[in-house]
Structures are given as structure tokens and as C-alpha cells.
Design an enzyme around this catalytic site. Structure first.
Site, PDB file in Angstrom:
ATOM      1  N   ASP A 211      87.177  25.131   1.177  1.00 40.88           N
ATOM      2  CA  ASP A 211      88.605  24.947   0.882  1.00 40.88           C
ATOM      3  C   ASP A 211      89.290  26.293   0.652  1.00 40.88           C
ATOM      4  O   ASP A 211      90.450  26.490   1.020  1.00 40.88           O
ATOM      5  CB  ASP A 211      88.786  24.095  -0.385  1.00 40.88           C
ATOM      6  CG  ASP A 211      88.389  22.651  -0.131  1.00 40.88           C
ATOM      7  OD1 ASP A 211      88.039  22.347   1.044  1.00 40.88           O
ATOM      8  OD2 ASP A 211      88.409  21.857  -1.080  1.00 40.88           O
TER       9      ASP A 211
ATOM     10  N   ASP B   1      92.655  27.630   2.307  1.00 38.73           N
ATOM     11  CA  ASP B   1      93.828  28.025   1.514  1.00 38.73           C
ATOM     12  C   ASP B   1      94.313  29.424   1.899  1.00 38.73           C
ATOM     13  O   ASP B   1      95.523  29.680   1.964  1.00 38.73           O
ATOM     14  CB  ASP B   1      93.511  27.992   0.014  1.00 38.73           C
ATOM     15  CG  ASP B   1      93.260  26.566  -0.452  1.00 38.73           C
ATOM     16  OD1 ASP B   1      93.648  25.632   0.277  1.00 38.73           O
ATOM     17  OD2 ASP B   1      92.659  26.394  -1.532  1.00 38.73           O
TER      18      ASP B   1
ATOM     19  N   LEU C  37     101.147 -11.522  11.039  1.00 37.28           N
ATOM     20  CA  LEU C  37     100.015 -12.247  11.617  1.00 37.28           C
ATOM     21  C   LEU C  37      99.897 -13.629  11.004  1.00 37.28           C
ATOM     22  O   LEU C  37     100.164 -13.814   9.812  1.00 37.28           O
ATOM     23  CB  LEU C  37      98.719 -11.478  11.347  1.00 37.28           C
ATOM     24  CG  LEU C  37      98.591 -10.108  12.011  1.00 37.28           C
ATOM     25  CD1 LEU C  37      97.450  -9.316  11.398  1.00 37.28           C
ATOM     26  CD2 LEU C  37      98.370 -10.266  13.508  1.00 37.28           C
TER      27      LEU C  37
ATOM     28  N   GLU D  68      88.643  -6.268  13.107  1.00 40.15           N
ATOM     29  CA  GLU D  68      89.002  -5.087  12.311  1.00 40.15           C
ATOM     30  C   GLU D  68      89.203  -5.486  10.850  1.00 40.15           C
ATOM     31  O   GLU D  68      89.733  -6.560  10.595  1.00 40.15           O
ATOM     32  CB  GLU D  68      90.341  -4.502  12.814  1.00 40.15           C
ATOM     33  CG  GLU D  68      90.382  -4.310  14.292  1.00 40.15           C
ATOM     34  CD  GLU D  68      91.780  -3.977  14.827  1.00 40.15           C
ATOM     35  OE1 GLU D  68      92.734  -3.874  14.043  1.00 40.15           O
ATOM     36  OE2 GLU D  68      91.883  -3.822  16.047  1.00 40.15           O
TER      37      GLU D  68
ATOM     38  N   LYS E  26      91.180  -5.862   7.559  1.00 38.28           N
ATOM     39  CA  LYS E  26      92.629  -5.906   7.345  1.00 38.28           C
ATOM     40  C   LYS E  26      92.934  -5.007   6.154  1.00 38.28           C
ATOM     41  O   LYS E  26      92.725  -5.389   4.991  1.00 38.28           O
ATOM     42  CB  LYS E  26      93.088  -7.348   7.093  1.00 38.28           C
ATOM     43  CG  LYS E  26      94.577  -7.479   7.053  1.00 38.28           C
ATOM     44  CD  LYS E  26      94.990  -8.934   7.138  1.00 38.28           C
ATOM     45  CE  LYS E  26      96.503  -9.048   7.151  1.00 38.28           C
ATOM     46  NZ  LYS E  26      97.150  -8.470   5.981  1.00 38.28           N
TER      47      LYS E  26
ATOM     48  N   LYS F 109      91.564  -9.875  17.139  1.00 38.42           N
ATOM     49  CA  LYS F 109      92.545  -9.734  18.227  1.00 38.42           C
ATOM     50  C   LYS F 109      91.871 -10.014  19.566  1.00 38.42           C
ATOM     51  O   LYS F 109      90.751  -9.531  19.794  1.00 38.42           O
ATOM     52  CB  LYS F 109      93.101  -8.305  18.264  1.00 38.42           C
ATOM     53  CG  LYS F 109      93.843  -7.918  16.998  1.00 38.42           C
ATOM     54  CD  LYS F 109      94.246  -6.447  17.004  1.00 38.42           C
ATOM     55  CE  LYS F 109      94.992  -6.127  15.701  1.00 38.42           C
ATOM     56  NZ  LYS F 109      95.191  -4.704  15.493  1.00 38.42           N
TER      57      LYS F 109
ATOM     58  N   LYS G 273      91.727 -14.525   6.031  1.00 40.98           N
ATOM     59  CA  LYS G 273      91.944 -14.044   4.655  1.00 40.98           C
ATOM     60  C   LYS G 273      90.727 -14.380   3.792  1.00 40.98           C
ATOM     61  O   LYS G 273      90.231 -15.513   3.827  1.00 40.98           O
ATOM     62  CB  LYS G 273      93.188 -14.716   4.060  1.00 40.98           C
ATOM     63  CG  LYS G 273      94.494 -14.221   4.667  1.00 40.98           C
ATOM     64  CD  LYS G 273      94.781 -12.796   4.193  1.00 40.98           C
ATOM     65  CE  LYS G 273      96.155 -12.309   4.542  1.00 40.98           C
ATOM     66  NZ  LYS G 273      97.205 -12.722   3.693  1.00 40.98           N
TER      67      LYS G 273
ATOM     68  N   CYS H  71      75.283  -1.125 -32.697  1.00 41.32           N
ATOM     69  CA  CYS H  71      74.297  -1.551 -33.688  1.00 41.32           C
ATOM     70  C   CYS H  71      73.440  -0.325 -33.969  1.00 41.32           C
ATOM     71  O   CYS H  71      73.031   0.390 -33.049  1.00 41.32           O
ATOM     72  CB  CYS H  71      73.453  -2.682 -33.094  1.00 41.32           C
ATOM     73  SG  CYS H  71      71.902  -2.926 -33.971  1.00 41.32           S
TER      74      CYS H  71
END
Ligand code: 9MJ
Length: 713
Positions: free
Chosen positions: A56, A60, A106, A138, A140, A323, A347, A459
Site C-alpha cells: 500500500d 500511496d 424480478l 447468481e 442475489k 436467468k 428468495k 463465576c
């Protein structure tokens, strides 16, 4: 071209100086274009491929050089520059955008019958084909649908779904999402193309975002979806830029080829799944679980598989989108009102339900922590009947303001213990009562203590409390610890209740008669238990450390301790101290180890300095528990060092933890999903989506037998 690493090293070592750093020269122009190319390439590796190859800090530094050049030589500024991700200023309100092709919602299906009905409906309508319909399945994603228009490969406009035909213009905000290409990769893209997808937050990203919000005194978001929606609809793009949003593409909307008169929507490929590959080539994130299937039975199997694996995913999904894969069939099927006929959203069963609390009880854990558990009127949620839910600790009781007799909303996600997420205060009856905090252990009656500043009540009796003893023995024999086969909870409860054992070491002096005397335990089973105890004596240092059950020392920390000290004696020599003055040096050594912070170091220090625990260790070693200590040299013979392996399907002779342990001991990293970076997939029985993905990416696949032959026997 020189390799990117050497280019970066050269750029970092040779910043532009003099005129080149502040004037439009050939040098500054060249450097600027190179910086854009490098930063965009590494940005793609980091945010899309999940495979960064530079630290990183180098990234940067490159970015800093780019910003300095743009500041000093404003004539250079290009719309392809990564600095343009946060370009615009805050808006007063969003303008509206008309979608050239409607963004449809959908239709839903909630069970297998409805999925079969969907498939039959389509087959009845289609005249083109009399073979089974192939689908693309796929996850959802539970985020926000967004459509991004690219003109001649450059990001032009991004819009929310809105009412499906008109959405809000959120271009400035979407440009700040690092996984969104500002320019499509490759060549030959259509003149105009709408890329559709979901903007979402991973669980990690959501947590980070909420941590920052709380630190700043802001309100936390309730779930990743709300947080993503809130972030995208920020009027100031700088606010959006600070949020770790991800855009995952799931389809192509309107397309216009080179000819402006051609208003006909065209397809670039024959199938939707081919389009997904096209999108990946253009530089988009594509979900790793997407799978093409040959018929509705396979699509239903995919739904079941994903239902079970939902809790393993690192982001929220609320179902599966199925699909029709072939575009010519999609075209023939067309649309009904606001949804396409060619797709359906399966679902998942609801994971939230409301019920009432009839009592709050306190359960004693392995380390003596008392956990409040709500006893519920049984309720069906997430596919099972739930009658208990954890309330975690006293602070959680206060936060929720929960009382006995309250109506509550409970949530059960995957196999996770159900929890109470909300109290419906409006339905609180007058008879409701405040939960009583315990002033003695509900199991052994000993004193309880609460460390100031901590939410946990404990305890104080240690293993003299039978509940703590039972839990610590259950931990000791568990798979990830000494893996003593056959010692189920009921057997351990009886051994403790009948006062046959007072510590884990007592397990190893049990006689066959004592075991055979337990409820429903035949002589043969008693013999099996003794053999299992015998077999457990050969173990590893990491497992032994883990089995002792030091507070907050999980598998990973136990492994770190074992790898660092390489022998128990070395650990004891460092940690066990004669005088308190020696404590700071012990804590310092511990906190220098990966993963160990000051609190865990303190726990380790107290555990090993407690004479009772050291006696337990002595007795376990005297009973014959042993392991091989590893020398520093052995660590170098890790044959899979640097490789990433993935496991899928059901294995018959080993469990996942065992395979993971073997792979890690050989130096491999074990990942949860298949990607281009996977070196090998171990596929057990009924391997599904991950196997297909590995096949499509040409990744090596081995079965269980091949794995055992190569690495174990
Ligand atoms: C989500 N939400 O993940 C669609 N979606 O396709 C996927 N949504 C969709 N596809 C057409 N994967 C309309 C919506």
C-alpha cells in the site's frame, strides 16, 4: 515493456525534478501517463482481482507523485486519472436520468414448486426449443441496483434504478467506487453501453464503516444495505469516497454499436454467461459464485447449496437470481409489466420472526462468563424452531432495553446462534419485568464478579464450578483440540455429575468399569472411549495449547504461540515468572507475537502463572500426551508455501478443519472461494459451484484420494 515492479522502483527512486516537475515537458507528460497506467492497473488488481502485488505504501507514493504533478502542471489533467474519482463538489440534489432500457425488478419464487412452475411456464411459451432450458444462477446481492453508461469506453453517467424508467444521477459518487472502471479495459467496445450491477458493502467493510461512525459520535447503520444506500446517496462525493463500497456487475442493459442511427438494442454475445466474462474482461468485479446450469433441477440444487452456504459468504445476499442463459430465448420470452419473464428471484426463507420472552436465564461458560439467554415462545425461523436466543451480556440487555414478557424480533442467520435484534417496545405489557442480574453463580452458588469496565459477569469458582468444568472438558475433547472421539456432551455431564473427573487429566485415569457404569454405555463403547483417549495422546503443540482453554486463545493464537516458541518448555520459560517484576518482560515477548494484543497477553500470563493450571499441564504430560517439537529448519520445508488452496464438497475420511490444518502446515493459504489466484481445488463429493468455477478458470482440481496419496500417506 519493463516489468511493473521495476518501473515502480524506478519511478519511486527518481521523482521528477526541476522544469520537468512543474512545467509541461515531454518528460512530465510521459511520467504522468505512466503514473496513470500504473495506478489504474494496481487499483484493478487490488479492488477487482483482490490480488495486489505492491505494498500500500508504494501505491500511496505513486498517487502522491500523480497529485503533485497535477497540482504543478494542471494542463496535464486527464479524465482517466484516478484522481478524478473524487472530482465533483457537493450537490444540492440529484438530477434525474432516463434509462434507455428500463431497469426491471424480478418476480419471486419461494420454494422448489414455484421454480418448477417458472420453468414449465417458459417451456410452454417457447416455440424455439424443445430441450431443457439452460440457466445462469447468481447470488442475489442485497445492495442497490445501479446502471452505469459508458460512451466509447469512458464512464459517462451512473444512475440509481429509481422507478425503473428514471433514476437519480449519482455519477460523481459512483466514480469514487474503486471497483468501477473509469475507462473500460481492452478495445472494440460498443459506442454506448449500460452496465448494470449492484453496489454493496462486505461485512468487513460495513463493520469498518460503523466503527468510524461510532468513533466520530455518529449513529451506526443497521445493516450493510442501508449503509450502502446511505453512502451512494450522499450529496458530497467525498463522503461516498470514504466508504468501502463495491460494484459487482450482473448484466448489460442498453447497447448502441458504432452507428448512431441504430436504435435497436443488440447483444454482444449469445448468452448472458458469456456477457459476464465480457464484463470481467472490461475490468468489472463479477461475483465468484455465478454458475451456468443445464436445467431447472441443477438450478434448484444451486439454490439449496447457496442457502446452506449463505452464512459463509462475506457479504449479504437475500436469494438467488435464475436467468435464461440464451439471449435469443430471453428476447422471445419478453416481459410482463415490470419484470422480465426470463428471470426469477428465488428468495431465502425468512430469517427474522417475532416471538415473546418468558424468562431470562444465565448460562455458565467455559471461562465462567455468565451469558444471559432468553427463553422464547417457540417460533419457526430460518427453517428451524427456535426457543432460545442469546443476549450476550449485561450491556446488550441495557442496549436493547429488554424485559421478560416483551415481544422481540429474533434473527437466525445460517447456523449462527439466534439473537434478539429488536424489542417491540410498543407491545410491552404492564406485567413485564426487568431481568435480574445474578449475584451468585446459578450452577454452583459461588460468588460472581464483574471487572469494572467489562460487560461480563463471571463465576469465580473456576473448575470447582461443575458447569465450568463440564464446558472446559467439552472444549478439551473437541475436534479442534485433542479430538477425543466419542466423548459427547451427555457422557461428560455424567462423568462430572458422578464426580468421576475433576479435570481433563482425570480422563486419562478412567477405568473401563467406570465408563461402562455410565447410563446407556455398553462395555464395547467403554473400550472405544479408552482407545480414543489413547489415540488422543499423540497431538501437536498448537492443539495442546488450544485444548487448555486459556481465555481468548483460539486456534489461530494457539498456532502462533506454538510456531513462536516451538516447545512448551520455551513458552513456560518465558511466561512463568517468579516475581511480579518479571511480568512486563513476559508481556512484551507475548505482544510481539502476531495476533497477540495486551489483553490476550495478560490472559496467557495469568493462565500459565496459575499453579493449578501448571499442575494440570504436568499431569497431562505424565499421562502420556506428547507432540513433536519443531526446529527452525523444519519450517522451511513447506512444500506449498505461497500457494492458495480451496476446499469444496463433502470429504469422507477427513473433516475440513483437518485438511485445512494439513494444508497450512505445508505453507498453503486456505481460501473460501475460487478465483484466478487459486492454485488448487480439493473437490469432495457433491462439489458444485466452486468446482465448475475452477474448471472454467482451468485451475487444478484434486479429489480426496489424490490429496491423501500426495500429502498424507
Ligand atoms: C442481484 N441483485 O444480485 C439481477 N441481481 O437481473 C442479479 N439482480 C437482475 N441480477 C435483472 N445478480 C434484473 C435484476
Amino acid at each position: 515493456m519493463a516489468s511493473p515492479i521495476s518501473s515502480i522502483a524506478q519511478i519511486l527512486a527518481n521523482p521528477l525534478l526541476g522544469n520537468d516537475a512543474c512545467k509541461l515537458t515531454l518528460e512530465s507528460q510521459e511520467r504522468y501517463l505512466l503514473l496513470i497506467k500504473l495506478i489504474n492497473a494496481h487499483n484493478h488488481r487490488y479492488h477487482v482481482l483482490d490480488n495486489p502485488i505492491i505494498p500500500d505504501s508504494d501505491y500511496d507514493k505513486l498517487f502522491r507523485q500523480l497529485l503533485d504533478l497535477e497540482d504543478n502542471v494542471p494542463e496535464l489533467l486527464s479524465i482517466e486519472s484516478p484522481s478524478q474519482r473524487v472530482g465533483g463538489s457537493a450537490l444540492v440534489q440529484f438530477s434525474s436520468v432516463t434509462h434507455k432500457l428500463a431497469m426491471l425488478s424480478l418476480d419471486n419464487a419461494f420454494n422448489d414448486t414455484e421454480l418448477f412452475a417458472f420453468d414449465s411456464r417458459l417451456n410452454d411459451r417457447l416455440t424455439q426449443s424443445n430441450t431443457a432450458l439452460a440457466y445462469c444462477c447468481e447470488p442475489k446481492l442485497d445492495g442497490l441496483a445501479v446502471s452505469i453508461t459508458y460512451i466509447d469506453g469512458f464512464l459517462d453517467t451512473a444512475a440509481t434504478r429509481g422507478d425503473g424508467s428514471q433514476g437519480e444521477n449519482i455519477t460523481a459518487n459512483v466514480k469514487t467506487i474503486n471497483s468501477v472502471p473509469l475507462k473500460l479495459q481492452g478495445e472494440n467496445f460498443p459506442h454506448r453501453v449500460e452496465v448494470r450491477g449492484e453496489v454493496y458493502l462486505s461485512h468487513n467493510g460495513f463493520k469498518k464503516m460503523n466503527d468510524v461512525a461510532l468513533k466520530n459520535g455518529d449513529k451506526a447503520f443497521v445493516n450493510p444495505r442501508n449503509a450502502a444506500a446511505g453512502s451512494l446517496r450522499q450529496l458530497d462525493p467525498k463522503m461516498t469516497a470514504a466508504r468501502p463500497l463495491i460494484f459487482s456487475a450482473y448484466g448489460i442493459g442498453y447497447i448502441e454499436q458504432q452507428h448512431p442511427n441504430n436504435d435497436q438494442n443488440v447483444y454482444l454475445t449469445e448468452t448472458h454467461s458469456q456477457s459476464m466474462r465480457q464484463l470481467a474482461d472490461w475490468g468489472f468485479v463479477i461475483n465468484a459464485e455465478i454458475k451456468s446450469v443445464l436445467n431447472i433441477n441443477e438450478a434448484i440444487a444451486y439454490c439449496h447449496d447457496l442457502t446452506h452456504r449463505r452464512s459463509e459468504l462475506t457479504y449479504d445476499i437475500d436469494g438467488v437470481v435464475i436467468k435464461v442463459d440464451k439471449y435469443s430465448l430471453q428476447q422471445e420470452l419478453g416481459f410482463v409489466s415490470r419484470a422480465p419473464r426470463w428471470a426469477i428471484a428465488y428468495k431465502f426463507p425468512a430469517e427474522e420472526a417475532s416471538t415473546t420472552i418468558h424468562a431470562i436465564e444465565w448460562q455458565v461458560g467455559r471461562t465462567g462468563a455468565l451469558t444471559p439467554v432468553a427463553k422464547l415462545a417457540p417460533v419457526f425461523v430460518g427453517g428451524v424452531t427456535v426457543s432460545n436466543a442469546t443476549l450476550h451480556n449485561v450491556d446488550e440487555i441495557t442496549r436493547l432495553d429488554v424485559r421478560v414478557d416483551d415481544t422481540v424480533i429474533i434473527q437466525r442467520a445460517g447456523d449462527v446462534i439466534p439473537k434478539i435484534i429488536n424489542v417491540v417496545h410498543a407491545l410491552r405489557p404492564l406485567t413485564s419485568t426487568l431481568p435480574e442480574l445474578p449475584n451468585a453463580c446459578p450452577e454452583c452458588g459461588s460468588k460472581v464478579a464483574r471487572v469494572t469496565g467489562e460487560a461480563v459477569i463471571r463465576c469465580t469458582a473456576g473448575n470447582n464450578c461443575s458447569a465450568q468444568l463440564k464446558e472446559s472438558i467439552k472444549h478439551f475433547v473437541s475436534r479442534k483440540a485433542l479430538d477425543v472421539d466419542g466423548f459427547g456432551d451427555k457422557i461428560i455431564d455424567q462423568l462430572v455429575d458422578h464426580k468421576l473427573i475433576f479435570s481433563a487429566a482425570d480422563l486419562y485415569v478412567l477405568s473401563k468399569q467406570q465408563l461402562a457404569g455410565l447410563d446407556r454405555l455398553a462395555e464395547k463403547s467403554a473400550e472405544n472411549l479408552l482407545s480414543a483417549l489413547e489415540a488422543s495422546k499423540k497431538t501437536t503443540l498448537a492443539r495442546f495449547i488450544y485444548s487448555l482453554g486459556t481465555r481468548e486463545v483460539g486456534q489461530a493464537t494457539a498456532k502462533s504461540l506454538a510456531q513462536n516458541f516451538r516447545s512448551l518448555n520455551a513458552l513456560l520459560d518465558t511466561v512463568v515468572k517468579i516475581s511480579l517484576d518479571d511480568k512486563p518482560s513476559a508481556i512484551e515477548v507475548l505482544t510481539n507475537i502476531n495476533d497477540i494484543g495486551p489483553i490476550v497477553a495478560e490472559n496467557i500470563y495469568s493462565f500459565y502463572n496459575n499453579p493449578q493450571n501448571r499442575e494440570l499441564i504436568n499431569r497431562l504430560q505424565t499421562a502420556g500426551i506428547s507432540w513433536e517439537n519443531h526446529s527452525a529448519d523444519e519450517q522451511k520445508t513447506q512444500t506449498l508455501s505461497g500457494q492458495t488452496w480451496v476446499l469444496t464438497g463433502t470429504l469422507s475420511t477427513m473433516n475440513r478443519d483437518q485438511v485445512k490444518e494439513i494444508l497450512e502446515s505445508l505453507g498453503a493459504k486456505v481460501a473460501g472461494s475460487v478465483s484466478k489466484n487459486t492454485d488448487c481445488l480439493i473437490a469432495g463429493a457433491a462439489a458444485g459451484a466452486k468446482r465448475a468455477k475452477a474448471e472454467s478458470l482451468g485451475i487444478k482440481i484434486v479429489d480426496e484420494t489424490a490429496f491423501i496419496e500426495r500429502f498424507i500417506e
